[in-house]
Design an enzyme around this catalytic site. Structure first.
Site, PDB file in Angstrom:
ATOM      1  N   GLU A  66       3.059   0.954   4.476  1.00 24.27           N
ATOM      2  CA  GLU A  66       4.163   1.922   4.564  1.00 24.27           C
ATOM      3  C   GLU A  66       4.108   2.616   5.920  1.00 24.27           C
ATOM      4  O   GLU A  66       3.040   3.100   6.325  1.00 24.27           O
ATOM      5  CB  GLU A  66       4.020   2.951   3.439  1.00 24.27           C
ATOM      6  N   LYS A 126       4.555   7.861  -7.368  1.00 21.36           N
ATOM      7  CA  LYS A 126       3.553   8.302  -6.405  1.00 21.36           C
ATOM      8  C   LYS A 126       3.072   9.689  -6.818  1.00 21.36           C
ATOM      9  O   LYS A 126       3.804  10.670  -6.686  1.00 21.36           O
ATOM     10  CB  LYS A 126       4.188   8.343  -5.007  1.00 21.36           C
ATOM     11  N   THR A 176       8.201   8.867   3.450  1.00 16.57           N
ATOM     12  CA  THR A 176       8.812  10.163   3.753  1.00 16.57           C
ATOM     13  C   THR A 176      10.334  10.030   3.835  1.00 16.57           C
ATOM     14  O   THR A 176      10.980  10.607   4.704  1.00 16.57           O
ATOM     15  CB  THR A 176       8.229  10.785   5.041  1.00 16.57           C
TER      16      THR A 176
END
Length: 212
Positions: free
Chosen positions: A40, A128, A69
């Protein structure tokens, strides 16, 4: 891509963010070379969209390369255009719903049971747990498995190699690792040191899987 299958198969997501886009790209490529299949690139890093584009070109269309993000609809659209194959958010936000609308799988950031239910409603593929260490560590993950026994949780935040092993042993589908793995590599630090840390984390994953 089938994000859930990839998480269950590889068990670890490397999270790259840094202040040097060239170094961040080197970090991504080094991690891929060491055997990290899920990587990521966080939008909080410098030149993140360019890093994703260049990494996609270098790694090819089959690489499991994601963007993190992702908060807004504009973020989701931008990372898809850059070549991200999956999206990671720090919260239940517009980025989740827009990424799903665009056909991208989502690892949605959650902390509480209320967050989890909200993320389910938006179609999150996995959850997450962030920031995991501050939330109570493996014990909190175990508690969440009470009301949500079958959900795929990915603890992120303060996960070192020892904690990675503990979370996986406690039933996490995968773990997400950033600073304890990346160190200063994405800011121009040693790639040799990064390779050593990468092998330590991969060994921790293998050890946890061997104990299942």
């Amino acid at each position: 891509m089938d994000l859930l299958t990839a998480l269950r198969t590889h068990r670890i997501v490397a999270i790259v963010r840094g202040d040097d886009a060239d170094a961040a790209l080197r970090t991504v490529l080094t991690l891929a070379d060491e055997g990290f299949a899920l990587i990521e690139v966080s939008l909080s890093g410098k030149g993140a969209l360019d890093v994703i584009r260049r990494a996609r070109t270098a790694l090819g269309p089959a690489a499991q390369l994601g963007a993190g993000t992702v908060l807004t609809a504009a973020d989701a659209s931008a990372v898809r255009e850059a070549g991200a194959g999956f999206v990671v958010t720090p919260a239940v936000c517009e980025g989740v719903s827009e990424a799903k609308r665009l056909g991208l799988p989502v690892l949605a950031g959650v902390m509480t049971p209320t967050d989890i239910v909200a993320a389910q409603r938006l179609g999150a593929d996995a959850y997450k747990l962030f920031p995991a260490a501050q939330a109570g560590g493996p014990g909190y993950l175990k508690a969440l498995h009470g009301p949500f026994p079958d959900l795929p949780f990915v603890p992120v935040g303060g996960v070192d190699a020892e904690l990675a092993h503990s979370y996986l042993a406690e039933g996490a589908t995968a773990v997400g690792v950033s600073s304890p793995l990346i160190g200063d590599a994405a800011d121009g630090g040693s790639t040799d040191a990064l390779r050593a840390r990468a092998r330590t984390f991969l060994d921790a994953v293998r050890s946890a899987d061997a104990g299942r």
